[in-house]
Design an enzyme around this catalytic site. Structure first.
Site, short mmCIF file in Angstrom:
data_model
loop_
_atom_site.label_atom_id
_atom_site.label_comp_id
_atom_site.label_asym_id
_atom_site.label_seq_id
_atom_site.Cartn_x
_atom_site.Cartn_y
_atom_site.Cartn_z
N GLU A 21 0.79 -1.06 -0.13
CA GLU A 21 -0.06 0.05 0.02
C GLU A 21 0.78 1.28 -0.11
O GLU A 21 0.66 2.46 -0.68
CB GLU A 21 -0.96 0.15 1.10
CG GLU A 21 -2.01 -1.14 1.26
CD GLU A 21 -2.75 -1.12 2.48
OE1 GLU A 21 -4.04 -0.98 2.26
OE2 GLU A 21 -2.29 -1.18 3.47
N TYR A 53 -16.07 25.97 -1.45
CA TYR A 53 -15.66 24.60 -1.67
C TYR A 53 -14.51 24.14 -2.59
O TYR A 53 -14.00 22.99 -2.20
CB TYR A 53 -16.93 23.83 -2.11
CG TYR A 53 -17.79 24.43 -3.52
CD1 TYR A 53 -17.12 24.11 -4.95
CD2 TYR A 53 -18.65 25.24 -3.48
CE1 TYR A 53 -17.45 24.93 -5.85
CE2 TYR A 53 -19.32 25.81 -4.43
CZ TYR A 53 -18.70 25.60 -5.86
OH TYR A 53 -19.29 26.15 -6.85
N LEU A 71 -6.62 5.38 8.02
CA LEU A 71 -7.87 6.30 7.30
C LEU A 71 -8.31 7.27 8.59
O LEU A 71 -8.61 8.35 8.26
CB LEU A 71 -8.87 5.58 6.74
CG LEU A 71 -8.74 4.67 5.81
CD1 LEU A 71 -9.86 4.04 5.14
CD2 LEU A 71 -7.80 5.29 4.73
N GLU A 72 -8.11 6.62 9.72
CA GLU A 72 -8.66 7.36 10.94
C GLU A 72 -7.70 9.03 10.99
O GLU A 72 -8.31 10.04 11.26
CB GLU A 72 -8.82 7.01 12.23
CG GLU A 72 -9.57 5.88 12.39
CD GLU A 72 -9.11 4.34 11.85
OE1 GLU A 72 -8.48 4.46 10.94
OE2 GLU A 72 -9.70 3.51 12.38
N LYS A 98 -11.57 3.57 1.12
CA LYS A 98 -10.58 2.82 0.54
C LYS A 98 -11.05 1.97 -0.39
O LYS A 98 -12.06 1.01 -0.10
CB LYS A 98 -9.62 2.16 1.47
CG LYS A 98 -8.41 1.54 0.55
CD LYS A 98 -7.33 0.57 1.48
CE LYS A 98 -6.49 1.59 2.15
NZ LYS A 98 -5.36 0.80 2.76
#
Length: 118
Positions: A21, A53, A71-72, A98
């Site tokens: 990864e 945005y 990811l956190e 993911k």
């Protein structure tokens, strides 16, 4: 009050704990929702009175480009930047997904959802 949503921001990045990864990377999807008082810009039609945005999207892209194991962690960095850089935002929800994760099964995606408010 009002909400601004950025849906399905697609990026390729190198998050994860596995060596593959880190080297090859994966595809990710980020969904973002922020709450802010949109009363004034809804009447004035002035960009400088609302939550831009483009700025939100740039924060997401910047933080997704910085590698994390979890990811956190990347989701929290996105939240922290939004709350520190955009004073109008009162609440943030970010979903980092993911796509096709390497977890030994036929799984479309895994996702982390974090919320914070000012």
């Amino acid at each position: 009050m009002g909400k601004i949503r950025l849906n399905n921001i697609r990026v390729h990045s190198n998050h994860g704990c596995l060596k593959e990864e880190m080297l090859i990377g994966s595809d990710y999807r980020v969904d973002l929702e922020v709450d802010a008082d949109l009363t004034k810009p809804s009447k004035s039609d002035k960009l400088n009175e609302t939550v831009d945005y483009v700025h939100l999207n740039n924060i997401v892209k910047d933080e997704m480009a910085t590698r994390s194991n979890l990811l956190e962690h990347v989701a929290q960095r996105i939240i922290d930047r939004i709350l520190s850089e955009i004073s109008q935002v009162t609440h943030v929800e970010v979903i980092v997904s993911k796509i096709n994760p390497p977890i030994g099964g036929d799984v479309e995606s895994v996702a982390v959802v974090l919320n914070a408010q000012r």
